[in-house]
Design a protein around this motif. Structure first.
Motif, PDB file in Angstrom:
ATOM      1  N   ALA A  97       0.865  -1.177   0.000  1.00  0.00           N
ATOM      2  CA  ALA A  97       0.000   0.000   0.000  1.00  0.00           C
ATOM      3  C   ALA A  97       0.900   1.225   0.000  1.00  0.00           C
ATOM      4  O   ALA A  97       1.917   1.258   0.698  1.00  0.00           O
ATOM      5  N   TRP A  98       0.549   2.215  -0.795  1.00  0.00           N
ATOM      6  CA  TRP A  98       1.305   3.454  -0.864  1.00  0.00           C
ATOM      7  C   TRP A  98       0.550   4.487  -0.045  1.00  0.00           C
ATOM      8  O   TRP A  98      -0.578   4.850  -0.387  1.00  0.00           O
ATOM      9  N   ILE A  99       1.162   4.949   1.046  1.00  0.00           N
ATOM     10  CA  ILE A  99       0.502   5.854   1.976  1.00  0.00           C
ATOM     11  C   ILE A  99       1.148   7.230   1.897  1.00  0.00           C
ATOM     12  O   ILE A  99       2.373   7.357   2.041  1.00  0.00           O
ATOM     13  N   ASP A 100       0.321   8.240   1.692  1.00  0.00           N
ATOM     14  CA  ASP A 100       0.792   9.627   1.670  1.00  0.00           C
ATOM     15  C   ASP A 100       0.721  10.159   3.098  1.00  0.00           C
ATOM     16  O   ASP A 100      -0.341  10.561   3.553  1.00  0.00           O
ATOM     17  N   VAL A 101       1.820  10.109   3.803  1.00  0.00           N
ATOM     18  CA  VAL A 101       1.896  10.520   5.201  1.00  0.00           C
ATOM     19  C   VAL A 101       2.237  12.012   5.259  1.00  0.00           C
ATOM     20  O   VAL A 101       3.267  12.416   4.697  1.00  0.00           O
ATOM     21  N   PRO A 102       1.400  12.821   5.920  1.00  0.00           N
ATOM     22  CA  PRO A 102       1.720  14.248   6.023  1.00  0.00           C
ATOM     23  C   PRO A 102       3.113  14.452   6.622  1.00  0.00           C
ATOM     24  O   PRO A 102       3.476  13.828   7.619  1.00  0.00           O
ATOM     25  N   GLY A 103       3.890  15.293   5.981  1.00  0.00           N
ATOM     26  CA  GLY A 103       5.230  15.598   6.467  1.00  0.00           C
ATOM     27  C   GLY A 103       6.323  14.706   5.918  1.00  0.00           C
ATOM     28  O   GLY A 103       7.501  14.977   6.107  1.00  0.00           O
ATOM     29  N   ALA A 104       5.948  13.632   5.247  1.00  0.00           N
ATOM     30  CA  ALA A 104       6.965  12.714   4.737  1.00  0.00           C
ATOM     31  C   ALA A 104       7.623  13.231   3.459  1.00  0.00           C
ATOM     32  O   ALA A 104       8.768  12.908   3.187  1.00  0.00           O
ATOM     33  N   GLY A 105       6.899  13.988   2.674  1.00  0.00           N
ATOM     34  CA  GLY A 105       7.468  14.514   1.444  1.00  0.00           C
ATOM     35  C   GLY A 105       7.427  13.548   0.272  1.00  0.00           C
ATOM     36  O   GLY A 105       7.798  13.901  -0.836  1.00  0.00           O
ATOM     37  N   GLU A 106       7.023  12.320   0.516  1.00  0.00           N
ATOM     38  CA  GLU A 106       6.893  11.306  -0.523  1.00  0.00           C
ATOM     39  C   GLU A 106       6.050  10.169   0.045  1.00  0.00           C
ATOM     40  O   GLU A 106       6.018   9.966   1.257  1.00  0.00           O
ATOM     41  N   PRO A 107       5.339   9.430  -0.808  1.00  0.00           N
ATOM     42  CA  PRO A 107       4.555   8.295  -0.300  1.00  0.00           C
ATOM     43  C   PRO A 107       5.459   7.232   0.327  1.00  0.00           C
ATOM     44  O   PRO A 107       6.583   7.013  -0.127  1.00  0.00           O
ATOM     45  N   ILE A 108       4.948   6.586   1.341  1.00  0.00           N
ATOM     46  CA  ILE A 108       5.661   5.500   2.014  1.00  0.00           C
ATOM     47  C   ILE A 108       5.004   4.188   1.598  1.00  0.00           C
ATOM     48  O   ILE A 108       3.779   4.054   1.658  1.00  0.00           O
ATOM     49  N   ALA A 109       5.816   3.240   1.172  1.00  0.00           N
ATOM     50  CA  ALA A 109       5.299   1.910   0.831  1.00  0.00           C
ATOM     51  C   ALA A 109       5.172   1.107   2.122  1.00  0.00           C
ATOM     52  O   ALA A 109       6.129   0.982   2.885  1.00  0.00           O
ATOM     53  N   VAL A 110       3.989   0.589   2.355  1.00  0.00           N
ATOM     54  CA  VAL A 110       3.737  -0.269   3.516  1.00  0.00           C
ATOM     55  C   VAL A 110       3.456  -1.669   2.971  1.00  0.00           C
ATOM     56  O   VAL A 110       2.526  -1.869   2.192  1.00  0.00           O
ATOM     57  N   VAL A 111       4.301  -2.599   3.363  1.00  0.00           N
ATOM     58  CA  VAL A 111       4.233  -3.964   2.852  1.00  0.00           C
ATOM     59  C   VAL A 111       3.915  -4.907   4.008  1.00  0.00           C
ATOM     60  O   VAL A 111       4.494  -4.786   5.088  1.00  0.00           O
ATOM     61  N   ASP A 112       3.012  -5.829   3.750  1.00  0.00           N
ATOM     62  CA  ASP A 112       2.658  -6.823   4.751  1.00  0.00           C
ATOM     63  C   ASP A 112       2.806  -8.198   4.118  1.00  0.00           C
ATOM     64  O   ASP A 112       2.514  -8.379   2.929  1.00  0.00           O
ATOM     65  N   THR A 113       3.270  -9.151   4.896  1.00  0.00           N
ATOM     66  CA  THR A 113       3.391 -10.514   4.387  1.00  0.00           C
ATOM     67  C   THR A 113       3.047 -11.511   5.477  1.00  0.00           C
ATOM     68  O   THR A 113       3.087 -11.195   6.675  1.00  0.00           O
ATOM     69  N   HIS A 114       2.705 -12.694   5.055  1.00  0.00           N
ATOM     70  CA  HIS A 114       2.535 -13.823   5.966  1.00  0.00           C
ATOM     71  C   HIS A 114       3.031 -15.056   5.221  1.00  0.00           C
ATOM     72  O   HIS A 114       2.321 -15.638   4.411  1.00  0.00           O
ATOM     73  N   LEU A 115       4.296 -15.395   5.482  1.00  0.00           N
ATOM     74  CA  LEU A 115       4.894 -16.566   4.837  1.00  0.00           C
ATOM     75  C   LEU A 115       4.396 -17.836   5.531  1.00  0.00           C
ATOM     76  O   LEU A 115       4.010 -17.812   6.701  1.00  0.00           O
ATOM     77  N   ASN A 116       4.448 -18.957   4.794  1.00  0.00           N
ATOM     78  CA  ASN A 116       3.839 -20.169   5.333  1.00  0.00           C
ATOM     79  C   ASN A 116       4.530 -20.663   6.593  1.00  0.00           C
ATOM     80  O   ASN A 116       5.725 -20.462   6.804  1.00  0.00           O
ATOM     81  N   ALA A 117       3.723 -21.300   7.400  1.00  0.00           N
ATOM     82  CA  ALA A 117       4.200 -21.877   8.650  1.00  0.00           C
ATOM     83  C   ALA A 117       4.832 -23.233   8.368  1.00  0.00           C
ATOM     84  O   ALA A 117       4.986 -23.635   7.213  1.00  0.00           O
ATOM     85  N   ARG A 118       5.159 -23.915   9.423  1.00  0.00           N
ATOM     86  CA  ARG A 118       5.797 -25.218   9.253  1.00  0.00           C
ATOM     87  C   ARG A 118       4.860 -26.335   9.718  1.00  0.00           C
ATOM     88  O   ARG A 118       4.302 -27.073   8.928  1.00  0.00           O
ATOM     89  N   ARG A 119       4.671 -26.433  11.034  1.00  0.00           N
ATOM     90  CA  ARG A 119       3.858 -27.529  11.580  1.00  0.00           C
ATOM     91  C   ARG A 119       2.398 -27.444  11.148  1.00  0.00           C
ATOM     92  O   ARG A 119       1.784 -28.446  10.827  1.00  0.00           O
ATOM     93  N   SER A 120       1.840 -26.231  11.161  1.00  0.00           N
ATOM     94  CA  SER A 120       0.403 -26.104  10.871  1.00  0.00           C
ATOM     95  C   SER A 120       0.056 -26.393   9.416  1.00  0.00           C
ATOM     96  O   SER A 120      -1.121 -26.530   9.078  1.00  0.00           O
TER      97      SER A 120
END
Length: 158
Positions: free
Chosen positions: A2-25
């Motif tokens: 997600a590209w977030i325009d944060v006030p004061g940042a001067g440029e959009p911030i990329a916010v990345v989320d992940t959930h890599l696979n588990a092992r036992r489950s």
């Protein structure tokens, strides 16, 4: 991403989320789960290299499910995002900037080596993890998840 325009940042911030696979489950043999994990890491690294231009500030977090498994540690031994970046929890822990009541839980999160938030500076803004705390600890009568929920306060440096 997600590209977030944060006030004061001067440029959009990329916010990345992940959930890599588990092992036992996954309920498959560990070797198979670890192969799938390695494939996911390669795919994630390739994807992020295409969508995150150099000089873009990035907040990258999630459940990496690395743990202490050598094959998984090896899979993430090369950074998932290009350029210099820092591990937010390790940084605030080293600076002793963890809310006192959360210190034990934050150390456990770092030691467990699954949940992380990374920060990468942009061309015009730096992202500085300042403080962390755990509002949703595992050590509670009715935990909300099998992972502790943590927060990292971040300041912008221009």
């Amino acid at each position: 991403v997600a590209w977030i325009d944060v006030p004061g940042a001067g440029e959009p911030i990329a916010v990345v989320d992940t959930h890599l696979n588990a092992r036992r489950s996954t309920r498959v043999p560990p070797e198979r789960a670890d192969r799938a994990y390695a494939w996911q890491v390669v795919a994630l690294r390739e994807f992020l290299s295409k969508v995150l231009p150099a000089g873009t500030p990035v907040i990258f977090g999630g459940d990496f499910n690395t743990g202490t498994v050598p094959a998984r540690i090896s899979a993430v031994s090369q950074p998932l995002i290009e350029g210099p970046h820092i591990d937010g929890l390790k940084t605030v822990l080293a600076k002793d900037e963890v809310i006192f009541t959360s210190r034990t839980e934050v150390q456990a999160i770092v030691d467990r080596n699954k949940d992380k938030i990374f920060f990468r500076d942009g061309a015009r803004v730096g992202l500085r993890p300042e403080r962390a705390w755990v509002p949703f600890p595992l050590a509670s009568p009715e935990p909300l998840s099998d992972h502790a929920g943590f927060v990292i306060d971040v300041s912008l440096e221009r």
